[in-house]
Design a protein around this motif. Structure first.
Motif, short mmCIF file in Angstrom:
data_model
loop_
_atom_site.label_atom_id
_atom_site.label_comp_id
_atom_site.label_asym_id
_atom_site.label_seq_id
_atom_site.Cartn_x
_atom_site.Cartn_y
_atom_site.Cartn_z
N LEU A 34 0.85 -1.19 0.00
CA LEU A 34 0.00 0.00 0.00
C LEU A 34 0.89 1.24 0.00
CD1 LEU A 34 -2.89 -0.79 2.50
CD2 LEU A 34 -2.98 -0.73 0.02
N SER A 36 0.29 4.31 0.39
CA SER A 36 0.07 5.31 1.45
C SER A 36 0.80 4.90 2.73
CB SER A 36 -1.42 5.49 1.70
OG SER A 36 -2.07 4.25 1.79
N MET A 39 4.53 5.69 2.19
CA MET A 39 4.78 7.13 2.31
C MET A 39 4.86 7.54 3.78
SD MET A 39 2.88 9.47 -0.46
CE MET A 39 1.61 8.43 -1.14
N HIS A 54 3.67 -0.85 -10.64
CA HIS A 54 3.11 0.23 -11.46
C HIS A 54 3.87 1.54 -11.27
CE1 HIS A 54 1.11 1.78 -7.94
NE2 HIS A 54 0.51 0.61 -7.74
N ASN A 56 3.31 4.43 -10.07
CA ASN A 56 3.28 5.26 -8.86
C ASN A 56 4.35 4.90 -7.84
OD1 ASN A 56 1.12 6.39 -10.10
ND2 ASN A 56 -0.42 5.40 -8.84
N ALA A 59 7.34 7.41 -7.97
CA ALA A 59 7.17 8.71 -7.31
C ALA A 59 7.41 8.58 -5.81
CB ALA A 59 5.78 9.26 -7.58
N GLU B 75 -6.61 1.60 -1.20
CA GLU B 75 -6.06 2.19 -2.42
C GLU B 75 -6.87 1.85 -3.66
OE1 GLU B 75 -1.75 1.78 -2.53
OE2 GLU B 75 -1.62 3.04 -0.74
N LYS B 107 7.02 18.39 -7.09
CA LYS B 107 8.15 17.87 -7.84
C LYS B 107 7.95 16.37 -8.14
CE LYS B 107 13.19 17.67 -7.54
NZ LYS B 107 13.51 16.36 -6.96
N TYR B 108 7.34 15.67 -7.22
CA TYR B 108 7.16 14.23 -7.40
C TYR B 108 5.78 13.84 -7.89
CZ TYR B 108 11.56 14.14 -5.01
OH TYR B 108 12.86 14.35 -4.68
N PHE B 109 4.76 14.59 -7.47
CA PHE B 109 3.41 14.17 -7.80
C PHE B 109 2.77 15.04 -8.88
CE2 PHE B 109 4.08 12.64 -3.45
CZ PHE B 109 3.91 11.28 -3.69
N LEU B 128 -1.93 17.10 -0.04
CA LEU B 128 -1.57 15.97 -0.90
C LEU B 128 -2.85 15.25 -1.31
CD1 LEU B 128 0.61 13.97 -2.05
CD2 LEU B 128 0.43 12.76 0.11
N LEU B 130 -2.93 12.85 -4.03
CA LEU B 130 -2.66 11.48 -4.51
C LEU B 130 -2.32 10.57 -3.34
CD1 LEU B 130 -0.69 11.20 -7.85
CD2 LEU B 130 -3.12 10.93 -7.39
N THR B 131 -3.28 10.36 -2.47
CA THR B 131 -3.06 9.46 -1.36
C THR B 131 -4.40 8.89 -0.91
OG1 THR B 131 -1.91 9.22 0.76
CG2 THR B 131 -3.24 11.21 0.46
N SER B 132 -4.36 8.01 0.08
CA SER B 132 -5.61 7.37 0.50
C SER B 132 -6.30 8.15 1.60
CB SER B 132 -5.32 5.97 1.04
OG SER B 132 -4.79 5.17 0.03
N ALA B 160 -2.94 -0.30 -11.16
CA ALA B 160 -2.83 0.69 -10.10
C ALA B 160 -4.23 1.13 -9.70
CB ALA B 160 -2.00 1.89 -10.55
N ASN B 161 -4.58 0.90 -8.44
CA ASN B 161 -5.82 1.41 -7.87
C ASN B 161 -7.11 0.84 -8.46
OD1 ASN B 161 -3.81 4.16 -8.13
ND2 ASN B 161 -4.35 3.43 -6.10
#
Lengths: 112, 247
Positions: A34, A36, A39, A54, A56, A59, B75, B107-109, B128, B130-132, B160-161
């Protein structure tokens, strides 16, 4: 222990551009599929073990300045993932081993 | 009964992964050129550009539905669609309480721009996106339904997702109105490849992050362009219909 040692001992396939991996010293390890969680929980310089392949993941690894991502169970990253990883200087390594075994071996090698 | 072409999943420059060309007037033009009558704007965990797209569509026949692409704790991406801005506003407040307080690193997302109806910059969204959230899939669906919205797991076939990649099946407690297929699989092929989706109504969208990615393949037969009607059409009730036209 350097990233080169890890690659050799676990017989990992280097998917991204070759580099001098003996100059990279992983600071520890983290595992989760996961993003998240990664991170929130992974530390700078860690090796991340996951079966996600994938785009992501790149990043997240770049943001956390990880030593490398070890992609397990032979999951295949797409071309876009590889391109982005090369662009961002993220090291992608692959293995057929399941995450459990990779982590066990890294632990035995002394990675904490 | 009238035929409507619907696209239920699209992004604006508020989504960090969307291209800078995804501004209201260009979105409206591209959607109309694609023959779309009903367009849902669904940015990641956010909705601040919905009004701007609605304003940009004023004076055209395009109807813009308020929406969001929510990311659950697992996710999984879930399309949350509403009829009114009041519903959307209530939903966004709830989502804000369920997002971790982390700042976006562009810069990253990527950049997260809030813009006006002409596409002019208003502000950067700092949260942010792009997160859950910490909603489980079932909790999110129940919360959307409590606001009388529609809940549709997005691009279920995507690595992805996508629901099927992450959970493998549609959980029994997930009372979804439909499942969304990505551009990569057709409605003919999907049930053969994923037998676990048998019996669920399907929609298919472009998940546009660029102007040339609108699909416009969902055709609905409705009395009026509302979600209550779309819901009936997905179940093929009271003479309402849904089918796919070739993209």
């Amino acid at each position: 222990m350097t990233l080169q040692d890890v690659i050799e001992r676990l017989d990992l396939k280097v998917l991204t551009q070759p580099a001098n991996f003996s100059k990279v010293t992983p600071t520890g390890g983290y595992t989760s599929d996961l993003l998240s969680c990664v991170m929130a929980g992974a530390k700078k310089g860690a090796v991340w073990i996951t079966l996600q392949a994938h785009l992501n993941i790149v990043a997240v690894a770049a943001l956390l300045e990880m030593s490398a991502i070890i992609i397990t169970e032979n999951a295949q990253p797409e071309a876009a993932t590889l391109n982005k990883a090369n662009e961002e200087g993220v090291v992608l390594l692959a293995t057929e081993l399941p995450s459990f075994e990779v982590i066990g071996r890294l632990w035995e090698m002394g990675l904490r | 009964m009238k035929s409507y072409i619907a696209e239920l999943h699209s992004h604006t420059v508020l989504s960090p992964c969307a291209e800078v060309e995804m501004i209201p007037p260009l979105i409206v033009r591209a959607a109309i050129e694609r023959g779309i009558d009903l367009l849902a704007v669904t940015d990641h965990n956010a909705s601040a550009n919905v009004v701007a797209v609605q304003k940009a569509a004023q004076g055209t026949d395009l109807r813009v539905l308020p929406g969001m692409e929510l990311q659950t704790r697992e996710e999984v991406h879930l399309l949350c669609l509403f009829d009114t801005l009041e519903q959307l506003e209530a939903w966004q407040s709830l989502v804000n309480e369920h997002l971790p307080s982390l700042e976006n690193d562009s810069k990253y997302f990527g950049e997260q721009f809030v813009v006006d109806e002409t596409g002019e910059f208003i502000r950067r969204e700092t949260q942010l996106l792009l997160t859950s959230t910490d909603f489980s899939l079932e909790e999110a669906i129940a919360a959307v339904h409590a606001l009388e919205g529609l809940a549709i797991p997005a691009h279920i076939d995507r690595k992805a997702n996508g629901l099927l990649e992450i959970l493998g099946f549609v959980p029994e407690g997930a009372q979804v109105e439909a499942l969304e297929l990505s551009r990569h699989v057709t409605a003919e092929v999907a049930p053969l490849r994923y037998p676990q989706i048998h019996g669920y109504p399907l929609v298919r969208d472009g998940d546009a992050h660029r102007l040339n990615e609108f699909l416009g393949v969902n055709e609905f037969l409705l009395e009026s362009p509302t979600l209550a009607e779309v819901k009936l059409a997905l179940r093929r009730e009271n003479g309402r219909e849904h089918r796919f036209r070739s993209g």
